[in-house]
Design an enzyme around this catalytic site. Structure first.
Site, mmCIF file in Angstrom:
data_model
loop_
_atom_site.group_PDB
_atom_site.id
_atom_site.type_symbol
_atom_site.label_atom_id
_atom_site.label_comp_id
_atom_site.label_asym_id
_atom_site.label_seq_id
_atom_site.Cartn_x
_atom_site.Cartn_y
_atom_site.Cartn_z
ATOM 1 N N CYS A 1 8.116 20.504 9.676
ATOM 2 C CA CYS A 1 7.619 19.314 9.007
ATOM 3 C C CYS A 1 8.915 18.660 8.109
ATOM 4 O O CYS A 1 8.851 17.669 7.675
ATOM 5 C CB CYS A 1 6.491 19.121 8.633
ATOM 6 S SG CYS A 1 6.295 20.208 7.104
ATOM 7 N N CYS B 1 2.487 2.955 5.161
ATOM 8 C CA CYS B 1 3.513 2.700 6.120
ATOM 9 C C CYS B 1 4.752 2.072 5.781
ATOM 10 O O CYS B 1 4.998 1.003 5.970
ATOM 11 C CB CYS B 1 2.727 1.827 7.308
ATOM 12 S SG CYS B 1 1.391 2.575 7.934
ATOM 13 N N TYR C 1 1.981 31.404 9.292
ATOM 14 C CA TYR C 1 1.668 29.865 8.500
ATOM 15 C C TYR C 1 0.507 29.396 9.490
ATOM 16 O O TYR C 1 0.717 28.215 9.921
ATOM 17 C CB TYR C 1 2.636 29.050 8.262
ATOM 18 C CG TYR C 1 3.918 29.686 7.736
ATOM 19 C CD1 TYR C 1 3.919 29.709 6.130
ATOM 20 C CD2 TYR C 1 4.832 30.259 8.057
ATOM 21 C CE1 TYR C 1 5.016 30.042 5.469
ATOM 22 C CE2 TYR C 1 6.097 30.858 7.530
ATOM 23 C CZ TYR C 1 5.895 30.980 6.172
ATOM 24 O OH TYR C 1 7.166 31.367 5.660
ATOM 25 N N CYS D 1 0.937 -1.054 0.009
ATOM 26 C CA CYS D 1 -0.057 0.022 -0.189
ATOM 27 C C CYS D 1 0.856 1.017 -0.159
ATOM 28 O O CYS D 1 0.427 2.244 -0.391
ATOM 29 C CB CYS D 1 -1.126 -0.088 1.110
ATOM 30 S SG CYS D 1 -0.825 1.367 2.355
ATOM 31 N N GLU E 1 -2.065 33.388 7.350
ATOM 32 C CA GLU E 1 -2.174 32.158 6.420
ATOM 33 C C GLU E 1 -2.711 32.282 5.147
ATOM 34 O O GLU E 1 -3.617 33.339 4.824
ATOM 35 C CB GLU E 1 -3.192 31.151 7.031
ATOM 36 C CG GLU E 1 -3.932 30.322 6.502
ATOM 37 C CD GLU E 1 -2.793 28.960 5.986
ATOM 38 O OE1 GLU E 1 -2.083 28.740 6.703
ATOM 39 O OE2 GLU E 1 -2.890 28.554 4.918
ATOM 40 N N ASP F 1 5.151 28.054 11.467
ATOM 41 C CA ASP F 1 4.839 26.306 11.263
ATOM 42 C C ASP F 1 4.654 26.197 9.609
ATOM 43 O O ASP F 1 3.386 25.994 9.197
ATOM 44 C CB ASP F 1 3.604 26.405 11.902
ATOM 45 C CG ASP F 1 3.162 24.616 11.993
ATOM 46 O OD1 ASP F 1 3.989 23.861 11.105
ATOM 47 O OD2 ASP F 1 2.160 24.398 12.314
ATOM 48 N N GLN G 1 -5.479 18.639 12.043
ATOM 49 C CA GLN G 1 -4.454 17.925 12.417
ATOM 50 C C GLN G 1 -5.101 16.130 12.342
ATOM 51 O O GLN G 1 -5.874 15.958 13.209
ATOM 52 C CB GLN G 1 -3.879 18.288 13.688
ATOM 53 C CG GLN G 1 -2.807 19.306 13.512
ATOM 54 C CD GLN G 1 -3.750 20.720 13.393
ATOM 55 O OE1 GLN G 1 -4.895 20.822 13.659
ATOM 56 N NE2 GLN G 1 -2.916 21.907 13.016
ATOM 57 N N CYS H 1 -6.682 -1.375 8.274
ATOM 58 C CA CYS H 1 -5.532 -0.216 8.418
ATOM 59 C C CYS H 1 -5.116 -0.309 9.655
ATOM 60 O O CYS H 1 -6.152 0.517 10.595
ATOM 61 C CB CYS H 1 -5.811 0.714 7.547
ATOM 62 S SG CYS H 1 -4.631 1.766 7.493
HETATM 63 N N1 SAH Z 1 -0.362 25.351 12.465
HETATM 64 C C1 SAH Z 1 -1.424 25.356 11.685
HETATM 65 C C2 SAH Z 1 -0.817 24.238 10.326
HETATM 66 C C3 SAH Z 1 0.412 24.628 9.472
HETATM 67 S S1 SAH Z 1 0.690 23.871 8.181
HETATM 68 C C4 SAH Z 1 -2.627 24.917 12.109
HETATM 69 O O1 SAH Z 1 -2.466 24.294 13.347
HETATM 70 O O2 SAH Z 1 -3.498 24.606 11.491
HETATM 71 C C5 SAH Z 1 1.425 25.174 7.086
HETATM 72 C C6 SAH Z 1 0.319 26.142 6.529
HETATM 73 O O3 SAH Z 1 0.967 27.062 5.956
HETATM 74 C C7 SAH Z 1 -0.772 25.545 5.802
HETATM 75 O O4 SAH Z 1 -2.039 26.064 6.156
HETATM 76 C C8 SAH Z 1 -0.444 26.296 4.252
HETATM 77 O O5 SAH Z 1 -1.629 26.780 3.824
HETATM 78 C C9 SAH Z 1 0.017 27.504 4.806
HETATM 79 N N2 SAH Z 1 1.232 28.136 3.864
HETATM 80 C C10 SAH Z 1 1.755 27.903 2.970
HETATM 81 N N3 SAH Z 1 2.613 28.701 2.238
HETATM 82 C C11 SAH Z 1 2.131 29.941 2.861
HETATM 83 C C12 SAH Z 1 2.774 30.992 2.903
HETATM 84 N N4 SAH Z 1 3.688 31.532 2.052
HETATM 85 N N5 SAH Z 1 2.372 32.150 3.589
HETATM 86 C C13 SAH Z 1 1.345 31.652 4.652
HETATM 87 N N6 SAH Z 1 0.932 30.651 4.800
HETATM 88 C C14 SAH Z 1 1.295 29.369 3.927
#
Ligand code: SAH
Length: 491
Positions: free
Chosen positions: A421, A85, A322, A82, A343, A394, A293, A168
């Site tokens: 990440c 994993c 972000y 698959c 965002e 993030d 999440q 799964c």
């Molecule tokens: N902390 C967030 C998750 C972050 S994931 C939460 O708890 O929901 C990374 C995020 O960055 C995504 O939502 C994505 O849409 C956003 N992103 C990607 N490129 C970006 C940019 N240039 N400026 C702002 N946000 C961006």
């Protein structure tokens, strides 16, 4: 560089030394790099060359001559096919060790830390007590099988043939029963599954989401049309499986001919069209199209560390770049003076605003836009915003834009909390912060996706020139990590 020229079907022997981002084993023959699916560090294998490119090649296992000491048997019978994993046959402690070292190595190689610094700053990885059944969301493709019946499961490799998901092990056990209810209902009503080549057939995917805290369940059928026969029969079949936990059944129309799974809109045929769940003390309203999440247990640990690292005393101005649906912003707002979340996806910002309302959080504000653009409007002399004391980032895998980091350096907050990440881009960005006057105070890897090669890391960077707080070590929840304490209250 290898002197030897390899070609397809050559037989080679390899000792696997590393794992690639997509979970393949990496080994060298005459210095030439090969990627091998399902091979693990420590395996000695006989392999067949499948494809050779300029600097690397792909091979497949012919025989495991000497298995890695970390090898174990995967719980899931289809794990090798698959592709989800890739590390399920690697003991969990080995997975954690591998992920820890991956972060440590890039901090040294790319981030510029010495081995001693990396050992001191990088705290133990936070793994899961039970690394199975951790996902709250799954999207299963539905396709017709050779037997003329619909099957729901996973795409095998990069194909469009579906491997039936009997059970799964990283998804809730009930999902297999839900999928069975859907395919039985399809058979009964002669509903065909989607065909990628012809573009015909009705049911494309089944999206299932469970609120791990609330216990609420949502089932969403992605369909190549706008209606289904026997809606009542489908809802009753799902109720039989989930009972009162079933809170929402929706249909999401998607007539596109590409690989995008979700459509743009949905319609509820049972319930309100959303479920609720609680994470880091915040209640979220989750529609089939909302981001949420997927590993709530580890997200709470990751974001809990971010909150500890920010060490808020109730007065600070926090900038959360972000911010997605605002999980971190809303969690921090409870301990801060004011939070601004930024965002790029407008739908996520709408969710963040709605979530602020549901939770009666009045000191969080959300802005749609690219972090690297919006932050320029916050620089000194541009508008009358308070300068942030703490900046949280993030970003997606590619990390922060250089112009975004430069603007953060100009704003010079006393702390930057970086949630990442991708260790490689994290290390690249840490280097820029270090050159710009920040020191790496501490970092903790968190295993958000057991049995895959992914690893998240939360990092605290402190401004060397405006260190108003003292960093001291205290033990919290048996997890050996640090916290910043106000210097005065620490006397
Ligand atoms: N902390 C967030 C998750 C972050 S994931 C939460 O708890 O929901 C990374 C995020 O960055 C995504 O939502 C994505 O849409 C956003 N992103 C990607 N490129 C970006 C940019 N240039 N400026 C702002 N946000 C961006």
């Amino acid at each position: 560089m290898s002197e030897k020229i390899f070609k397809k079907n050559d037989e080679i022997t390899l000792t696997i030394t590393d794992i690639s981002d997509d979970g393949s084993g990496i080994g060298r023959s005459d210095g030439f790099i090969f990627f091998v699916k399902n091979a693990l560090p420590g395996d000695e294998i006989r392999a067949g060359v499948m494809k050779v490119q300029k600097n690397f090649g792909f091979a497949r296992i012919l025989e495991i001559v000497k298995p890695s000491p970390g090898r174990c048997s995967a719980l899931c019978s289809v794990s090798e096919k698959c592709g989800g994993c890739t590390l399920q046959n690697y003991r969990y402690e080995e997975q954690l060790k591998y992920k820890y070292n991956k972060v440590k190595n890039v901090l040294i190689r790319i981030g510029g830390l010495s081995e001693k610094e990396a050992d001191e700053k990088l705290l133990p990885i936070v793994g899961m007590d039970d690394p199975y059944r951790y996902r709250n969301k799954a999207q299963y493709p539905v396709r017709m099988g050779r037997d003329g019946k619909p099957h729901a499961g996973f795409f095998a490799g990069h194909t469009h043939s579906v491997i039936e998901a009997d059970d799964c092990r990283i998804e809730p056990e009930k999902n297999a029963e839900i999928l069975n209810a859907v395919t039985v209902w399809m058979n009964k009503n002669h509903v065909k599954a989607y065909n990628d080549e012809s573009g015909e057939g009705l049911v494309r995917h089944v999206l299932i989401r469970h609120g791990f805290i609330s216990g609420e369940c949502q089932v969403n059928l992605i369909i190549n049309g706008n209606k289904i026969p026997d809606e009542v029969g489908l809802v009753c079949a799902l109720k039989d499986v989930m009972g009162d936990s079933l809170k929402s059944v929706t249909l999401c129309q998607n007539k596109r001919r590409d690989n995008v799974i979700l459509g743009d809109s949905y319609r509820a045929i049972y319930g309100e069209g959303y479920i609720t769940d609680t994470l880091v003390g915040i209640t979220f309203k989750i529609s089939p199209l909302s981001f949420y999440q997927v590993n709530p247990v580890q997200t709470a640990k990751l974001y809990g560390l971010a909150r500890d690292y920010a060490c808020l005393d109730g007065e600070e101005e926090v900038l959360d770049l972000y911010c997605g649906i605002g999980t971190i912003s809303l969690m921090m707002a409870k301990n801060a003076g004011h939070v601004t979340g930024v965002e790029i996806v407008d739908r996520a910002i709408k969710d963040a605003k709605e979530n602020a309302k549901i939770n009666a959080i009045g000191n969080a504000e959300f802005i749609t836009g690219a972090a690297e653009d919006v932050i320029q409007t916050m620089l000194p002399g541009k508008g009358n915003r308070r300068t942030p004391d703490v900046v949280v980032v993030d970003p997606p895998r590619k990390g922060c834009a250089r112009s975004c980091i430069d603007a953060i350096l100009t704003l010079a907050p006393s702390r930057v909390v970086y949630v990442s990440c991708d260790p490689a881009t994290l290390a690249r960005d840490i280097r820029i912060f270090r050159e710009g006057g920040y020191e790496l105070i501490k970092a903790t890897p968190v295993d958000m996706f057991p049995h895959t090669a992914h690893v998240e890391t939360v990092v605290l960077l402190g401004n060397k020139f405006s260190k108003p707080k003292e960093y001291v070590q205290i033990g919290i929840d048996a997890e050996d990590h640090y916290r910043i304490k106000d210097a005065k209250s620490n006397e």
